[in-house]
Design an enzyme around this catalytic site. Structure first.
Site, mmCIF file in Angstrom:
data_model
loop_
_atom_site.group_PDB
_atom_site.id
_atom_site.type_symbol
_atom_site.label_atom_id
_atom_site.label_comp_id
_atom_site.label_asym_id
_atom_site.label_seq_id
_atom_site.Cartn_x
_atom_site.Cartn_y
_atom_site.Cartn_z
ATOM 1 N N HIS A 249 0.862 -1.191 0.000
ATOM 2 C CA HIS A 249 0.000 0.000 0.000
ATOM 3 C C HIS A 249 0.895 1.237 0.000
ATOM 4 O O HIS A 249 1.537 1.544 -0.989
ATOM 5 C CB HIS A 249 -0.928 -0.056 1.210
ATOM 6 C CG HIS A 249 -2.011 0.979 1.197
ATOM 7 N ND1 HIS A 249 -2.289 1.786 0.126
ATOM 8 C CD2 HIS A 249 -2.916 1.337 2.170
ATOM 9 C CE1 HIS A 249 -3.305 2.577 0.414
ATOM 10 N NE2 HIS A 249 -3.701 2.336 1.648
ATOM 11 N N HIS B 288 -1.198 -1.189 -11.683
ATOM 12 C CA HIS B 288 -1.967 -0.787 -10.503
ATOM 13 C C HIS B 288 -3.204 -1.651 -10.411
ATOM 14 O O HIS B 288 -3.793 -2.026 -11.435
ATOM 15 C CB HIS B 288 -2.362 0.691 -10.604
ATOM 16 C CG HIS B 288 -2.862 1.273 -9.315
ATOM 17 N ND1 HIS B 288 -4.178 1.148 -8.917
ATOM 18 C CD2 HIS B 288 -2.232 1.980 -8.338
ATOM 19 C CE1 HIS B 288 -4.330 1.753 -7.746
ATOM 20 N NE2 HIS B 288 -3.173 2.259 -7.377
ATOM 21 N N ASP C 260 3.843 5.544 -7.770
ATOM 22 C CA ASP C 260 4.892 5.144 -6.830
ATOM 23 C C ASP C 260 6.263 5.158 -7.492
ATOM 24 O O ASP C 260 7.267 5.477 -6.854
ATOM 25 C CB ASP C 260 4.603 3.745 -6.273
ATOM 26 C CG ASP C 260 3.302 3.702 -5.504
ATOM 27 O OD1 ASP C 260 3.117 4.557 -4.630
ATOM 28 O OD2 ASP C 260 2.464 2.834 -5.794
#
Length: 427
Positions: free
Chosen positions: A263, A304, A362
């Protein structure tokens, strides 16, 4: 005419209402199934709506993310984090007067009680800052428990302002304590992102040396992470909050959920992966490992769970990343060379294209934070700062309407009823 879905259980047909969404998929209302002695089974809640919400909309197939109806690209290009916080909390963009009042409220609440600061002395130097931040946020309940009535809308909004104001200060204190350095007090003359960076990397009594490009990039990171619908940490905040617990405890539960590498720790995992690859000459070797279904190695920062096309936040973050790299002149840094090589392959290799494994937020945020010189262990803390307005907005939304304590069901696969056997008779 209202849509219905019919299911048949033991020859009995049951009508289930279909609830219409303002955007995206409609949902089947299965609440009546409990009276028929049956539950639905959905591990990971992949196709279960746990609540109704008016805050954030995601269309993963088309790469759409909207806060209160505003596309993330527009907010990231034209707004700032505090304005986005106001939008999430109140449902509308502020007027000039509303924004100034909100900003003043946040700046007034940035300071942490001197005695409370001693909470960090209970942690050894080198402790992960997420453990300190989670404990500190939970500890705020000791300061505000008696004056926080979660049934009162004004109290809930005051709580929201406090958390948005205090989380940068607590995060910077955790970082400073971990390094054995003295705390730097908040500076109300600075913007939200610049103030956080100055508290982390500045010195008491010296003016801020944070560049506008880096402060803007950090502010954009906060905006892009401000909310993301019913993800693991947000759902954790809602679940904890449904017990009517202290709001600071509910938010601390969300921080714990965010800490996981699947996460909020994903951008930290990107840097760990780049360090494992070690040299740009080994990129091909590791791409081959990633394609091997029998190899446990995974390329972090690509693809994702929600976005099946592209991550709209990544497109925006890529711009900030390039601006930061250009200002700092660190394009030749080894880990960034590896990252650039991986990005090129992901955009050209059919394996990645077919599976839509594009670089996600990310990937770019990890590279940006690394270039700025922020230590890896602080990455998830920065995610926490960004996500705070989303968490507290979802908590407030839940408490603003009728709700039930969260209580998922299970598919029991254990033993049937059996009788206890005395230890002397157990074979």
């Amino acid at each position: 005419m209202k849509q219905k879905v019919q299911i048949t259980i033991d020859g009995k047909t049951i009508d289930l209402d279909v609830l219409e969404a303002s955007e995206g998929n409609n949902v089947v209302d299965v609440r009546g199934l409990i009276s028929e002695g049956i539950f639905t089974f959905d591990p990971g809640f992949l196709s279960t709506a746990s609540c109704e919400s008016k805050i954030t909309y995601i269309d993963g197939d088309n790469g759409v993310l909207m806060y209160r109806g505003y596309p993330i690209e527009q907010l990231a290009s034209n707004s700032n984090h505090l304005e986005v916080c106001y939008l999430l909390l109140n449902g509308e963009l502020p007027t000039s007067d509303q924004y100034q009042a909100f900003e003043a409220s946040i700046k007034e609440k940035q300071f942490i009680d001197k005695n409370f600061q001693n909470i960090f002395n209970g942690f050894t130097q080198g402790a992960h800052p997420m453990s300190m931040v989670g404990a500190a946020v939970s500890g705020l309940a000791s300061l505000y428990h008696e004056e926080t009535d979660i049934a009162n809308a004004d109290d809930r909004m005051t709580t929201a302002h406090r958390l948005i104001a205090m989380i940068p200060t607590l995060a910077a204190m955790a970082y400073k304590h971990g390094r054995g350095e003295s705390f730097v007090e908040p500076d109300p003359s600075l913007g939200y992102a610049e103030n956080f960076l100055n508290m982390c990397f500045g010195e008491t009594g010296k003016p801020s040396a944070v560049s506008k490009t880096i402060a803007d990039a950090m502010d954009r990171i906060f905006i892009l992470h401000a909310d993301h619908e019913q993800n693991a940490s947000t759902s954790t905040v809602r679940m904890a909050g449904s017990t009517e617990c202290n709001p600071y405890a509910a938010i601390s539960a969300g921080i714990s959920a965010l800490w996981g590498p699947s996460h909020g720790g994903a951008n930290e995992a990107v840097l760990t992966m780049l360090q494992e690859i070690g040299d740009v000459s080994r990129v091909g070797e590791y791409v081959k490992k990633a394609k091997d279904k029998d190899d446990p190695f995974k390329l972090m920062g690509f693809g994702h769970r929600v976005y099946k096309n592209f991550d709209p936040r990544a497109t925006v973050m890529e711009e900030s990343c390039k601006a930061v790299l250009a200002e700092l002149g660190v394009e030749d840094e080894p880990l960034l060379q590896i990252a650039n090589a991986l990005e090129k392959i992901a955009r050209e290799d059919e394996y990645f294209i077919e599976r839509k494994l594009y670089p996600n937020i990310d990937f770019y945020s990890g590279i940006t934070l690394k270039a700025v010189g922020i230590p890896t262990e602080l990455f998830t803390v920065i995610f926490t700062l960004g996500r705070m307005p989303g968490w507290i907005t979802h908590w407030n939304e839940m408490l603003s309407a009728p709700y039930k304590i969260a209580r998922p069901r299970q598919l029991y696969l254990g033993e049937h009823k059996r009788d206890f056997v005395a230890m002397s008779d157990r074979g």
